[in-house]
Design a protein around this motif. Structure first.
Motif: not given
Length: 367
Positions: A77, A80, A84, A151, A154, A158
């Motif tokens: 996280e 990420l 971002e 991508q 993510y 997941e």
């Protein structure tokens, strides 16, 4: 002259005899009415106590996995969010470049290249255009690279979440198993005259397994894993074990030959032997008051590589069966597989079977 007893006296003697017989029966009846607990009942109780201990260990192991997954998820996280932020810085710039090409704002470069007064002006314009195109391409490539990382981030997040969900389910399942086993133990012990003795036996058994038994089992598995790594070389050295008919290769390993090979590897196998029967592998032995029995089977696996993997179907310690969690943990920790490409690189396993004291592996060429 024969002695003739009065009828009344005979009745008294008969009644007294009957009372004595009845009293004797009363003494015997409690033994008949309340038989001592069967040995198999005690065995089941002791076995359940061992399962509780081992499943508790599995719960601890799953909790550790959960903690590691949570850390990995948190790290993913964080990465990420950083990705971002980086892509946000490049997004506007990449969008401006794309709009410039779409709106024709870069057309002046092509016009300038077609309207030059001298060769030096042309070369200078080419350098200028190349600089702009290179800069634009670099900006767009950087944006696309960062976009792909986001991508992938993510997808990783997941995956971590799916793994965490699966771990939570495992944890719930094992906790339910322990609670049910503990409930069964308490219900079966309730009201038993030997409950205290059984509790003491349970404690002694679990303590002995935890302090010595598990180490003994792991030592066998560890040495078996080392020996299996040398098995392909041993097959190569013993050509009589390998049959070749055209493109079909067959390895036949008699159990006596395998036991000799293992005993050559480590003296621990002097007290241990393998048997092949009815598509089952049975390995058992006894040493230092510890008896171990392992029963399992082989399967052909192709992922991540072709090989013959061993699966533990049953594990007994001094006659007590260990739960599936213990068997699975040993499978994960120790690789008892056999990999044909270590004999010849172009071979792969097609089938495996065990019968009449022999392990038979059929191989074929890799296509």
């Amino acid at each position: 002259m024969p002695l003739i007893l009065p009828a009344k006296l005979i009745r008294i003697v008969f009644a007294a005899t009957a009372m004595l017989l009845f009293a004797w029966l009363l003494i015997r009846l409690p033994v008949l009415a309340e038989p001592q607990p069967a040995l198999d009942d005690r065995h089941t109780l002791l076995e359940k106590s061992l399962s509780v201990l081992e499943i508790d260990k599995e719960i601890v192991r799953i909790q550790e996995q959960k903690a590691q997954l949570l850390l990995a998820k948190t790290d993913t996280e964080k990465q990420l969010k950083l990705q971002e932020q980086q892509i946000s810085d490049k997004q506007d710039e990449a969008g401006s470049i794309l709009r410039a090409y779409y709106m024709g704002e870069r057309d002046f470069l092509f016009t300038a290249l077609l309207s030059f007064d001298s060769l030096s002006d042309l070369l200078q314009m080419i350098d200028y255009a190349e600089f702009i195109f290179t800069y634009d391409k670099h900006t767009l490539d950087t944006y696309m690279e960062q976009y792909k990382k986001v991508q992938e981030g993510y997808k990783q997040l997941e995956t971590r979440q799916d793994e965490l969900t699966a771990i939570e389910q495992q944890l719930h399942t094992q906790r339910e198993r322990v609670l049910e086993l503990e409930k069964q133990l308490e219900e079966q012990l309730a009201g038993r005259s030997d409950a205290d003795r059984l509790r003491l036996l349970m404690k002694e058994l679990t303590s002995f397994w935890d302090s010595a038994g598990m180490n003994e089992v792991k030592q066998y598995f560890r040495e078996l894993s080392k020996a299996m790594q040398k098995l392909p070389s041993w097959v190569q050295e013993n050509k009589q074990l390998l049959e070749i008919k055209g493109f079909q290769y067959t390895i036949r390993v008699p159990e006596n030959d395998l036991n000799t090979f293992l005993r050559d590897q480590n003296e621990i196998f002097n007290h241990f032997s393998f048997q092949f029967t009815n598509d089952k592998v049975i390995a058992q032995g006894k040493r230092d008051d510890m008896e171990i029995r392992i029963a399992g089977h082989y399967t052909i696996e192709n992922d991540p590589k072709n090989g013959i993997l061993f699966h533990v179907d049953e594990l007994l310690f001094n006659g007590f069966a260990l739960p599936d969690t213990t068997r699975n943990a040993l499978e994960e920790e120790f690789d008892l597989g056999f990999y044909p490409d270590l004999i010849v690189s172009f071979l792969k396993a097609e089938s495996v079977e065990m019968r009449d004291g022999e392990l038979m592996i059929k191989l074929s060429l890799k296509l």
